[in-house]
Design an enzyme around this catalytic site. Structure first.
Site, PDB file in Angstrom:
ATOM      1  CB  THR A 248      50.282  60.736  23.814  1.00 30.87           C
ATOM      2  OG1 THR A 248      51.240  61.788  23.855  1.00 30.87           O
ATOM      3  CG2 THR A 248      50.279  59.983  25.135  1.00 30.87           C
TER       4      THR A 248
ATOM      5  NE  ARG B 230      53.994  56.818  22.078  1.00 30.13           N
ATOM      6  CZ  ARG B 230      54.278  57.948  22.709  1.00 30.13           C
ATOM      7  NH1 ARG B 230      53.962  59.117  22.172  1.00 30.13           N
ATOM      8  NH2 ARG B 230      54.878  57.913  23.893  1.00 30.13           N
TER       9      ARG B 230
ATOM     10  CE1 TYR C 183      56.450  58.002  32.037  1.00 33.24           C
ATOM     11  CE2 TYR C 183      56.779  55.930  33.208  1.00 33.24           C
ATOM     12  CZ  TYR C 183      56.680  56.646  32.016  1.00 33.24           C
ATOM     13  OH  TYR C 183      56.811  55.992  30.813  1.00 33.24           O
TER      14      TYR C 183
ATOM     15  CG  ASN D 266      52.018  55.367  24.721  1.00 34.02           C
ATOM     16  OD1 ASN D 266      52.781  54.730  25.438  1.00 34.02           O
ATOM     17  ND2 ASN D 266      51.887  56.671  24.823  1.00 34.02           N
TER      18      ASN D 266
HETATM   19  P1  ATP Z   1      56.060  59.503  26.837  1.00 33.66           P
HETATM   20  O1  ATP Z   1      56.458  60.458  27.908  1.00 33.66           O
HETATM   21  O2  ATP Z   1      55.769  58.085  27.351  1.00 33.66           O
HETATM   22  O3  ATP Z   1      56.967  59.487  25.657  1.00 33.66           O
HETATM   23  P2  ATP Z   1      54.184  61.419  25.843  1.00 33.66           P
HETATM   24  O4  ATP Z   1      55.261  62.418  26.088  1.00 33.66           O
HETATM   25  O5  ATP Z   1      53.602  61.318  24.482  1.00 33.66           O
HETATM   26  O6  ATP Z   1      54.646  59.968  26.255  1.00 33.66           O
HETATM   27  P3  ATP Z   1      53.035  62.255  28.350  1.00 33.66           P
HETATM   28  O7  ATP Z   1      52.030  63.332  28.440  1.00 33.66           O
HETATM   29  O8  ATP Z   1      54.438  62.537  28.771  1.00 33.66           O
HETATM   30  O9  ATP Z   1      52.999  61.653  26.860  1.00 33.66           O
HETATM   31  O10 ATP Z   1      52.466  61.018  29.190  1.00 33.66           O
HETATM   32  C1  ATP Z   1      53.343  60.010  29.644  1.00 33.66           C
HETATM   33  C2  ATP Z   1      52.669  58.679  29.472  1.00 33.66           C
HETATM   34  O11 ATP Z   1      51.532  58.643  30.307  1.00 33.66           O
HETATM   35  C3  ATP Z   1      52.120  58.389  28.073  1.00 33.66           C
HETATM   36  O12 ATP Z   1      53.062  57.844  27.201  1.00 33.66           O
HETATM   37  C4  ATP Z   1      51.033  57.395  28.384  1.00 33.66           C
HETATM   38  O13 ATP Z   1      51.579  56.088  28.569  1.00 33.66           O
HETATM   39  C5  ATP Z   1      50.506  57.882  29.709  1.00 33.66           C
HETATM   40  N1  ATP Z   1      49.327  58.737  29.529  1.00 33.66           N
HETATM   41  C6  ATP Z   1      49.305  60.003  29.046  1.00 33.66           C
HETATM   42  N2  ATP Z   1      48.041  60.489  29.024  1.00 33.66           N
HETATM   43  C7  ATP Z   1      47.266  59.507  29.516  1.00 33.66           C
HETATM   44  C8  ATP Z   1      45.865  59.367  29.767  1.00 33.66           C
HETATM   45  N3  ATP Z   1      45.015  60.355  29.498  1.00 33.66           N
HETATM   46  N4  ATP Z   1      45.417  58.192  30.271  1.00 33.66           N
HETATM   47  C9  ATP Z   1      46.264  57.181  30.562  1.00 33.66           C
HETATM   48  N5  ATP Z   1      47.598  57.247  30.360  1.00 33.66           N
HETATM   49  C10 ATP Z   1      48.090  58.377  29.840  1.00 33.66           C
END
Ligand code: ATP
Ligand code: MG
Length: 139
Positions: free
Chosen positions: A93, A104, A51, A114
């Site tokens: 998300t 989700r 990440y 999620n």
């Molecule tokens: P992923 O990358 O897991 O498929 P995504 O692309 O929809 O999800 P990202 O913005 O890449 O969302 O965020 C990565 C992950 O970080 C999310 O899946 C979630 O688990 C976590 N996350 C994102 N926003 C928040 C937040 N505001 N608070 C807590 N955790 C968050």
């Protein structure tokens, strides 16, 4: 041209709640072909590396704690235009905003827990797949 590969993980809370089988079945029903799959557990360091793009975000520390807190499933999926198709299939998300019937919406617990990860670009799909699988592990 859009690629045909995406990468997914079933996150620790969904694993703990016993949704692994339902989620894999739904992915297959959705027309995604499984090219590689394993159950594993990330260390905190591995989650931080996976990440790294989010390292400036306020949720980075909590997210990497969470993602290293228990077993996950990692999988490489194949479908036409896989990255977009899978993101549409899993939903927004935040599970509260995820469209009805998406993974989700069905199996997510919170914005962090999620249920599943989905790659956000063809380039990242390859990088993320290579993080977990050697070429020999793809079929
Ligand atoms: P992923 O990358 O897991 O498929 P995504 O692309 O929809 O999800 P990202 O913005 O890449 O969302 O965020 C990565 C992950 O970080 C999310 O899946 C979630 O688990 C976590 N996350 C994102 N926003 C928040 C937040 N505001 N608070 C807590 N955790 C968050
Ligand atoms: Mg993302």
């Amino acid at each position: 041209m859009a690629g045909n590969i995406t990468f997914t993980m079933i996150k620790p809370t969904a694993m703990k709640k016993g949704y692994m089988g339902n989620i894999i079945a739904k992915i297959i029903e959705g027309g995604f072909k499984i090219k590689a799959l394993k159950m594993t557990k990330m260390s905190k360091e591995e989650a931080m590396e996976f990440y790294a793009v989010h390292k400036e975000r306020p949720f980075y520390n909590g997210l990497t704690d969470f993602m290293s807190s228990g077993p996950i499933i990692a999988a490489v999926l194949e479908k036409e235009d896989a990255v977009k198709a899978y993101r549409d299939f899993i939903g927004a998300t935040n599970p509260e905003n995820a469209a009805e019937g998406t993974i989700r919406a069905l199996y997510g617990t919170s914005i962090e827990a999620n249920a599943v990860h989905g790659s956000d670009s063809d380039e990242n799909a390859i990088i993320e797949s290579s993080f977990f699988f050697s070429k020999r592990e793809w079929v």
